[in-house]
Write a protein that holds these residues in place. Structure first.
Motif, short mmCIF file in Angstrom:
data_model
loop_
_atom_site.label_atom_id
_atom_site.label_comp_id
_atom_site.label_asym_id
_atom_site.label_seq_id
_atom_site.Cartn_x
_atom_site.Cartn_y
_atom_site.Cartn_z
N ARG A 1 44.90 31.38 51.30
CA ARG A 1 44.50 31.82 49.96
C ARG A 1 43.65 30.75 49.26
O ARG A 1 42.61 31.04 48.67
CB ARG A 1 45.73 32.14 49.11
CG ARG A 1 45.41 32.57 47.69
CD ARG A 1 46.69 32.81 46.90
NE ARG A 1 47.38 33.99 47.37
CZ ARG A 1 47.20 35.21 46.85
NH1 ARG A 1 46.36 35.39 45.85
NH2 ARG A 1 47.88 36.23 47.31
N TRP B 1 39.14 30.91 48.52
CA TRP B 1 38.48 30.86 47.23
C TRP B 1 37.44 29.76 47.13
O TRP B 1 36.79 29.62 46.09
CB TRP B 1 39.51 30.70 46.11
CG TRP B 1 40.21 31.99 45.80
CD1 TRP B 1 41.38 32.44 46.30
CD2 TRP B 1 39.74 33.01 44.92
NE1 TRP B 1 41.68 33.68 45.79
CE2 TRP B 1 40.68 34.06 44.93
CE3 TRP B 1 38.60 33.15 44.11
CZ2 TRP B 1 40.53 35.22 44.19
CZ3 TRP B 1 38.46 34.30 43.36
CH2 TRP B 1 39.42 35.33 43.40
N ARG C 1 33.93 36.79 44.44
CA ARG C 1 35.16 36.78 43.64
C ARG C 1 35.49 38.16 43.10
O ARG C 1 36.65 38.58 43.08
CB ARG C 1 35.03 35.78 42.50
CG ARG C 1 34.96 34.33 42.98
CD ARG C 1 34.66 33.36 41.84
NE ARG C 1 34.57 32.00 42.35
CZ ARG C 1 35.62 31.17 42.48
NH1 ARG C 1 36.81 31.58 42.12
NH2 ARG C 1 35.46 29.96 42.96
N LEU C 2 34.47 38.88 42.67
CA LEU C 2 34.71 40.22 42.15
C LEU C 2 35.21 41.15 43.24
O LEU C 2 36.04 42.03 42.98
CB LEU C 2 33.44 40.77 41.51
CG LEU C 2 33.02 40.15 40.18
CD1 LEU C 2 31.79 40.86 39.63
CD2 LEU C 2 34.16 40.21 39.17
N GLU D 1 38.84 40.46 43.69
CA GLU D 1 39.62 40.95 42.55
C GLU D 1 39.65 42.47 42.48
O GLU D 1 40.72 43.07 42.28
CB GLU D 1 39.05 40.39 41.25
CG GLU D 1 39.21 38.87 41.12
CD GLU D 1 38.52 38.32 39.88
OE1 GLU D 1 38.01 39.14 39.07
OE2 GLU D 1 38.48 37.09 39.72
N LYS E 1 42.57 43.12 44.88
CA LYS E 1 43.45 42.78 43.75
C LYS E 1 44.03 41.37 43.91
O LYS E 1 45.19 41.12 43.57
CB LYS E 1 44.60 43.81 43.63
CG LYS E 1 44.18 45.26 43.71
CD LYS E 1 43.17 45.61 42.63
CE LYS E 1 42.77 47.09 42.70
NZ LYS E 1 41.68 47.44 41.76
N HIS F 1 43.65 37.42 42.84
CA HIS F 1 43.08 36.59 41.79
C HIS F 1 43.33 35.12 42.11
O HIS F 1 44.32 34.77 42.75
CB HIS F 1 43.68 36.95 40.44
CG HIS F 1 43.44 38.37 40.04
ND1 HIS F 1 42.32 38.76 39.32
CD2 HIS F 1 44.16 39.50 40.28
CE1 HIS F 1 42.37 40.07 39.12
NE2 HIS F 1 43.48 40.55 39.70
N ASN F 2 42.42 34.29 41.67
CA ASN F 2 42.55 32.85 41.91
C ASN F 2 43.51 32.27 40.89
O ASN F 2 43.17 32.13 39.72
CB ASN F 2 41.18 32.18 41.79
CG ASN F 2 41.21 30.73 42.24
OD1 ASN F 2 42.15 30.30 42.90
ND2 ASN F 2 40.18 29.98 41.90
N SER F 3 44.71 31.95 41.34
CA SER F 3 45.71 31.44 40.41
C SER F 3 46.40 30.23 40.98
O SER F 3 46.37 29.98 42.18
CB SER F 3 46.73 32.52 40.08
OG SER F 3 47.34 33.01 41.25
#
Length: 202
Positions: A178, A182, A190-191, A194, A198, A200-202
């Motif tokens: 993961r 990124w 990135r879109l 997302e 689904k 997201h970079n967290s």
């Protein structure tokens, strides 16, 4: 608004970060293929090692040279996609049939998505979230699956060990995969993560 066909002229290609005609697809490499599973314990996708003629967007039919497509087609695609109107999108696809090959239409739509991501994130997210409007000329979901498989594989990760699918478009990743995924992504990349997966970079 009148759509007038442009002549095909030579231009310098501006590749996206997941350019469907990139040199990466020339070599023999693994791709994600769809399969039907009879058990919930079996993967939804399999990775196969295939020659370049079987890799998405790399057949000779689709490699006449996207640089020969007049850039105005991509600019038109950006404007139409930005309007977020299904009827406009259908009119765009009908108009793009002036191009001599369906794979050129696919390329124009992909380039349009990536250009749009740079100037209007929300509109691009809408297009990705309503990607069925681009069918059958461009299957965004299948394209995204192919890309993420290539991306992770090229980073040294192993399918069904470091990343796998628990359902169609449900991508599971190890922590390292993961984090690495990124790295060095464009806004369009990135879109896609997302909107399609689904993630997201967290």
């Amino acid at each position: 608004m009148y759509l007038t066909p442009k002549s095909l002229t030579s231009l310098d290609n501006i590749p996206t970060s997941i350019d469907p005609f990139s040199e990466f697809f020339h070599s023999k490499c693994p791709i994600v293929t769809f399969s039907t599973c009879s058990s919930l314990n079996q993967p939804f996708y399999n990775l196969s090692s295939l020659g370049q003629e079987n890799v998405i967007h790399s057949s000779n039919q689709g490699r006449e040279n996207q640089g020969e497509i007049d850039q105005s087609y991509v600019e038109l695609a950006v404007d139409v996609l930005r309007a977020q109107n299904p009827e406009y999108i259908q009119a765009l696809k009908d108009f793009l049939t002036v191009l001599p090959n369906p794979r050129w239409i696919e390329w124009v739509l992909i380039q349009g998505i990536y250009r749009l991501a740079e100037i209007d994130r929300e509109a691009c997210f809408w297009v990705l979230d309503h990607s069925d409007y681009l069918m059958p000329e461009l299957d965004v979901n299948n394209y995204a699956v192919q890309w993420v498989g290539f991306k992770l594989k090229s980073q040294g990760f192993i399918f069904n060990q470091d990343f796998w699918f628990t359902a169609p478009l449900q991508l599971e990743l190890t922590k390292n995969a993961r984090l690495e995924l990124w790295q060095n992504l464009s806004i369009g990349d990135r879109l896609i993560l997302e909107a399609i997966f689904k993630i997201h970079n967290s």
